[in-house]
Motif scaffolding. Structure first.
Motif, PDB file in Angstrom:
ATOM      1  N   GLN A 134      33.559  38.492  44.389  1.00  0.00           N
ATOM      2  CA  GLN A 134      33.503  37.111  43.900  1.00  0.00           C
ATOM      3  C   GLN A 134      33.653  37.065  42.377  1.00  0.00           C
ATOM      4  O   GLN A 134      34.303  36.156  41.836  1.00  0.00           O
ATOM      5  CB  GLN A 134      32.179  36.467  44.334  1.00  0.00           C
ATOM      6  N   LEU A 135      33.071  38.042  41.688  1.00  0.00           N
ATOM      7  CA  LEU A 135      33.223  38.093  40.239  1.00  0.00           C
ATOM      8  C   LEU A 135      34.681  38.313  39.862  1.00  0.00           C
ATOM      9  O   LEU A 135      35.207  37.667  38.940  1.00  0.00           O
ATOM     10  CB  LEU A 135      32.354  39.213  39.655  1.00  0.00           C
ATOM     11  N   ARG A 136      35.328  39.198  40.582  1.00  0.00           N
ATOM     12  CA  ARG A 136      36.741  39.465  40.284  1.00  0.00           C
ATOM     13  C   ARG A 136      37.584  38.207  40.453  1.00  0.00           C
ATOM     14  O   ARG A 136      38.424  37.886  39.602  1.00  0.00           O
ATOM     15  CB  ARG A 136      37.251  40.592  41.199  1.00  0.00           C
ATOM     16  N   ALA A 137      37.357  37.476  41.541  1.00  0.00           N
ATOM     17  CA  ALA A 137      38.109  36.236  41.753  1.00  0.00           C
ATOM     18  C   ALA A 137      37.816  35.214  40.650  1.00  0.00           C
ATOM     19  O   ALA A 137      38.719  34.507  40.183  1.00  0.00           O
ATOM     20  CB  ALA A 137      37.753  35.650  43.120  1.00  0.00           C
ATOM     21  N   PHE A 138      36.578  35.170  40.206  1.00  0.00           N
ATOM     22  CA  PHE A 138      36.182  34.225  39.166  1.00  0.00           C
ATOM     23  C   PHE A 138      36.881  34.523  37.846  1.00  0.00           C
ATOM     24  O   PHE A 138      37.442  33.624  37.199  1.00  0.00           O
ATOM     25  CB  PHE A 138      34.654  34.281  39.006  1.00  0.00           C
ATOM     26  N   SER A 143      30.867  46.518  38.077  1.00  0.00           N
ATOM     27  CA  SER A 143      31.078  45.138  38.532  1.00  0.00           C
ATOM     28  C   SER A 143      32.558  44.811  38.637  1.00  0.00           C
ATOM     29  O   SER A 143      32.980  44.033  39.490  1.00  0.00           O
ATOM     30  CB  SER A 143      30.393  44.160  37.573  1.00  0.00           C
ATOM     31  N   LEU A 144      33.354  45.393  37.743  1.00  0.00           N
ATOM     32  CA  LEU A 144      34.807  45.372  37.854  1.00  0.00           C
ATOM     33  C   LEU A 144      35.311  46.809  37.785  1.00  0.00           C
ATOM     34  O   LEU A 144      34.698  47.637  37.099  1.00  0.00           O
ATOM     35  CB  LEU A 144      35.454  44.579  36.718  1.00  0.00           C
ATOM     36  N   PRO A 145      36.417  47.135  38.449  1.00  0.00           N
ATOM     37  CA  PRO A 145      37.008  48.460  38.244  1.00  0.00           C
ATOM     38  C   PRO A 145      37.388  48.635  36.779  1.00  0.00           C
ATOM     39  O   PRO A 145      37.761  47.673  36.098  1.00  0.00           O
ATOM     40  CB  PRO A 145      38.247  48.439  39.146  1.00  0.00           C
ATOM     41  N   TYR A 146      37.301  49.855  36.289  1.00  0.00           N
ATOM     42  CA  TYR A 146      37.505  50.094  34.854  1.00  0.00           C
ATOM     43  C   TYR A 146      38.883  49.655  34.377  1.00  0.00           C
ATOM     44  O   TYR A 146      39.068  49.300  33.210  1.00  0.00           O
ATOM     45  CB  TYR A 146      37.288  51.581  34.528  1.00  0.00           C
ATOM     46  N   ASP A 147      39.888  49.684  35.270  1.00  0.00           N
ATOM     47  CA  ASP A 147      41.255  49.395  34.859  1.00  0.00           C
ATOM     48  C   ASP A 147      41.669  47.942  35.106  1.00  0.00           C
ATOM     49  O   ASP A 147      42.848  47.602  34.993  1.00  0.00           O
ATOM     50  CB  ASP A 147      42.233  50.349  35.550  1.00  0.00           C
TER      51      ASP A 147
END
Length: 634
Positions: free
Chosen positions: A259-263, A280-284
Motif C-alpha cells: 500500500q505504501l508503494r502504491a501511495f 518499507s520500499l525495495p532499495y532500488d
C-alpha cells in the motif's frame, strides 16, 4: 475431572491455557504462544517444568507433536531476545513464553524485558518467585526487603513491563492470564508482559472451570482513522511542495508495504526509512531514499533538510531518526503522524492520525487521487537516490588491504544473500553501517534491533528469526564485543538443528564507541582490547590472545576462517550452500579505522564543557556549533 471442572496445578493450568490461545488478523489465525523457552532451577523445575513435561508426554503418547514445545536455552536474557526476534518476524502476531527460576534466573530476563518494551514487541515472561506462604523464608536467592516482605527481585520487572501481575493464589491465575493476553495482542500497548509465579503456588492444585481451556481467539483489529483527522492531514499534505515520508516499523508490522508503494507512486512523495522501517520500499525503487537521520544516507538527509511536510508513518521519531532534532530544517516544517498509538502520533506537534498504517495509507491514497508532487521533485529524489547507490557500490568494493573494511564485509554478505534472506544486528558500528549500506529487497530482510541496541541480541535473535521463518537464510552480523556478551545460544541452535550463518567481525575492541570517543575528544580511551602494558601501566599493550573462532568451534559450530575479502566471499557461498542443520560461523578480521561513508548528519552526545585535553576542547567547539541547529518542533 469433576463435572464442569478439572483439577490441575497452577503450572499445569497455565501450560494448557497458553496452548489454546490464538491471534487473528485479516481472517488468518496463528498460535499466539508458539512454545516455551526456559532454564529450570529450584523455582520452576517442579512447577512449570513438570507441567511442560506432562503436556509433552501426553501429546507424544497421543501420536501428535507437542502443543507447547519446550526449548532448553543457555541464558535467560538470550531466551527473551530469541522470543522478541520471533515476534518481530511474525509481525507481533505470535511470540514465545520464557520461564526462569527464582532470583538470578529471573532477573537475567530484565534486559530482555526492557528491549521488548522499548521496541513495542510482545513477549511473555514467567519469572518464578519466592514462596507466597513465606513458610520457609528467606529461601535461597530471596531478597529480604525490610520495609515490605512481599517485595521480591521480580518487582524490578514492573517499570519494564507493559503488564505485570503476581499470582499469589490459584484463583488469581485466570484474570492474570486474560490481562496478559490482552496486552500481548494489543499493537498499541504491547511489550514485555510479566506474570510472576511463586514457586509454591506453581505446584498447588485447584479445580479449574473447563471453559478456561477452550480455544480462544484474540482479534487484532485494524484501527481506522477518524475522518476529521484524515481531513486535517490531507489539507497539510496538499499544501506541501517538498513532502517526505518517514516510514517506521509500523509500516512493516501492519503489512502495509504494498500500500505504501502504491501511495508514493501515485503522489510522488519520496520515502526515507527508520531502522525498524527499513525494507518499507525495495532499495532500488525510484522514490526510495534509504535510511534517514544520524545513520542515514546523504539522499534522505538532503531531502529531509528541505522538507516542508514530514509524513511519519509508524515511527516513534527516535533521536537517530531525527538526528537529535536537527534533520528537518525547513523554517515552516509541519508533521503529519500516522500511528496506532496516540502517544507517538502527537510528537513534534504533528497532525495526529491515529489508526492502522495500512488502512490509513489506503484512505490517504484514495483521497489524494489526482494530486502529486512536481516532476522536478520526483526527478530530484531519483537523482540523489542514484548518487547514494553509487556511493554504496564504491563502499562495497573499496579494495582495502590487507584487511578489508567493514563496508566491504557488508557488501559481500549482501551480494551473497538471497532476496528473502535476513540480516540481523543490534549494536556496535555495524547497525549504523547496515542502515546506510544494506540493500534491502524484502520487507522482512532487514532485522536490526536499534530501539535498545542491546549487545548480545544478535545470535539469540538470529535463532528466533530462523525459528520464525525456516525457509530463509539468516545472516547474523556480530562484532567481537557483542559476541563476548552473549554467544551461548549457539549451543541452543546446535541442539535444535537450527542453521544460522554468523559473520563474526573481529576488530579487537568496541570499535563504534572507539570512533565516537575519538570524535568527542576522548581518544578511544577504554575501547581497545589490549593487554595491560607493564611499561605504561595502560591498556595499550599487545592484542589479547583470544581466538573467538575456536571458541565457537568448541560449542559445536562449523567454523570458516577466510583471510581477505576474496576468501570471505567464497566462505559465504560455502556457508549458504551448507545443508547441515547447525550454525556456521565465518570469522573475518577488518580494519576498524576505515569508516563507512558519512551521513552528513549529527547525533547529540554531550562533550565535556571544560577539559585539559586539546582534543576534548576542540570536540566541544564542534558540539556547540551543531547544538544551535537543534529544534523543538513545536
Amino acid at each position: 475431572m469433576t463435572g464442569s471442572t478439572i483439577r490441575l496445578t497452577v503450572a499445569q493450568a497455565l501450560v494448557r491455557f497458553l496452548a489454546a490461545q490464538h491471534t487473528e488478523r485479516d481472517g488468518v489465525q496463528r498460535r499466539l504462544i508458539a512454545g516455551t523457552f526456559g532454564i529450570f532451577g529450584h523455582g520452576n523445575v517442579a512447577g512449570v517444568g513438570q507441567a511442560l513435561l506432562q503436556q509433552e508426554l501426553a501429546d507424544l503418547d497421543g501420536g501428535g507433536d507437542p502443543v507447547m514445545p519446550y526449548v532448553l536455552a543457555r541464558n535467560e536474557q538470550g531466551i527473551v531476545h530469541a522470543s522478541v526476534a520471533f515476534a518481530r518476524m511474525r509481525n507481533r502476531l505470535s511470540t514465545w513464553a520464557c520461564t526462569a527460576s527464582v532470583g538470578p534466573g529471573s532477573t537475567n530476563m530484565l534486559t530482555g524485558a526492557a528491549l521488548a518494551t522499548v521496541n513495542r514487541l510482545p513477549v511473555l515472561l514467567l519469572p518464578s518467585d519466592i514462596f507466597a506462604t513465606r513458610a520457609p523464608d528467606p529461601v535461597l536467592q530471596q531478597l529480604e526487603y525490610p520495609l515490605g516482605p512481599d517485595v521480591s527481585v521480580n518487582d524490578a520487572f514492573r517499570p519494564l513491563s507493559r503488564y505485570f501481575d503476581r499470582v499469589s493464589r490459584p484463583e488469581q491465575l485466570p484474570a492474570a492470564l486474560m490481562g496478559a493476553m490482552r496486552v500481548l495482542t494489543d499493537p498499541v500497548e504491547t511489550g514485555a508482559v510479566t506474570v510472576a509465579l511463586p514457586q509454591d503456588v506453581q505446584a498447588e492444585a485447584y479445580d479449574w472451570p473447563l471453559e478456561l481451556f477452550d480455544p480462544r481467539v484474540w482479534h487484532v483489529a485494524r484501527a481506522q482513522p477518524e475522518l476529521a483527522a484524515l481531513a486535517r492531514a490531507l489539507e497539510v499534505i496538499r499544501g506541501a511542495q517538498r513532502p517526505l515520508i518517514v516510514a517506521g516499523g509500523g509500516v512493516i508490522y501492519s503489512e502495509a508495504t504494498d500500500q505504501l508503494r502504491a501511495f508514493v507512486e501515485a503522489t510522488g512523495i519520496p520515502v526515507a526509512e527508520t531502522q525498524a522501517g527499513k525494507g518499507s520500499l525495495p532499495y532500488d525503487h525510484p522514490l526510495a531514499l534509504g535510511a534517514i537521520g544520524s545513520t542515514g544516507t546523504t539522499a534522505a538527509n538532503r531531502i529531509a533538510r528541505e522538507a516542508d511536510v514530514v509524513v511519519g508513518i509508524g515511527t516513534r521519531y527516535s533521536d537517530f531518526t531525527t538526528a537529535s532534532r536537527t534533520a528537518f530544517q525547513h523554517p515552516d516544517v509541519r508533521f503529519v503522524n500516522v500511528n496506532v498509538a496516540a502517544f507517538d502520533a502527537a510528537k513534534h506537534a504533528g497532525v495526529m492520525v491515529v489508526g492502522d498504517a495500512r488502512g490509513t495509507i489506503v484512505a490517504l491514497t484514495d483521497a489524494l487521487e489526482g494530486w502529486s508532487t512536481s516532476d522536478e521533485y520526483r526527478q530530484l529524489a531519483r537523482r540523489v537516490g542514484a548518487a547514494w547507490d553509487r556511493t554504496v557500490e564504491a563502499a562495497y568494493h573499496l579494495g582495502h588491504a590487507p584487511l578489508p573494511a567493514q563496508s566491504e564485509v557488508i557488501g559481500a554478505v549482501n551480494e551473497s544473500s538471497g532476496p528473502r534472506d535476513v540480516v540481523v544486528c543490534a549494536a556496535g558500528s555495524m547497525p549504523g553501517d547496515l542502515h546506510k549500506l544494506w540493500r534491502t529487497r524484502d520487507p522482512k530482510g532487514y532485522h536490526v534491533e536499534y530501539g535498545f541496541s542491546c549487545m548480545g541480541y544478535e545470535i539469540a535473535g538470529g535463532l528466533g528469526i530462523r525459528m520464525a521463518c525456516p525457509d530463509r537464510d539468516v545472516f547474523v552480523m556480530v562484532g567481537d564485543g557483542s559476541y563476548l556478551m552473549l554467544a551461548q545460544e549457539l549451543v541452543t541452535a546446535v541442539q535444535e538443528g537450527v542453521k544460522i550463518i554468523v559473520v563474526l567481525v573481529q576488530n579487537h575492541g568496541f570499535a563504534s564507541i572507539g570512533a565516537l570517543s575519538e570524535e568527542l575528544g576522548s581518544q578511544r580511551y577504554g575501547t581497545r582490547y589490549r593487554q595491560r602494558n607493564p611499561q605504561t601501566g595502560r591498556l595499550d599493550g599487545d592484542l589479547l590472545p583470544v581466538d573467538l573462532a575456536t571458541n565457537a568451534e568448541s560449542l559445536g559450530v562449523r567454523v570458516l576462517r577466510p583471510e581477505g575479502i576474496d576468501e570471505f566471499r567464497k566462505a559465504l557461498t560455502d556457508a549458504k550452500a551448507s545443508t547441515e542443520p547447525r550454525p556456521v560461523l565465518v570469522h573475518v578480521e577488518v580494519d576498524p579505522l576505515v569508516s563507512a561513508p558519512g551521513s552528513e548528519s549529527w547525533w547529540d552526545v554531550p562533550v565535556s564543557e571544560i577539559a585539559d585535553l586539546d582534543s576534548t576542547r576542540q570536540a566541544r567547539a564542534t558540539y556547540e556549533a551543531r547544538k544551535v541547529t537543534q529544534r523543538p518542533y513545536l
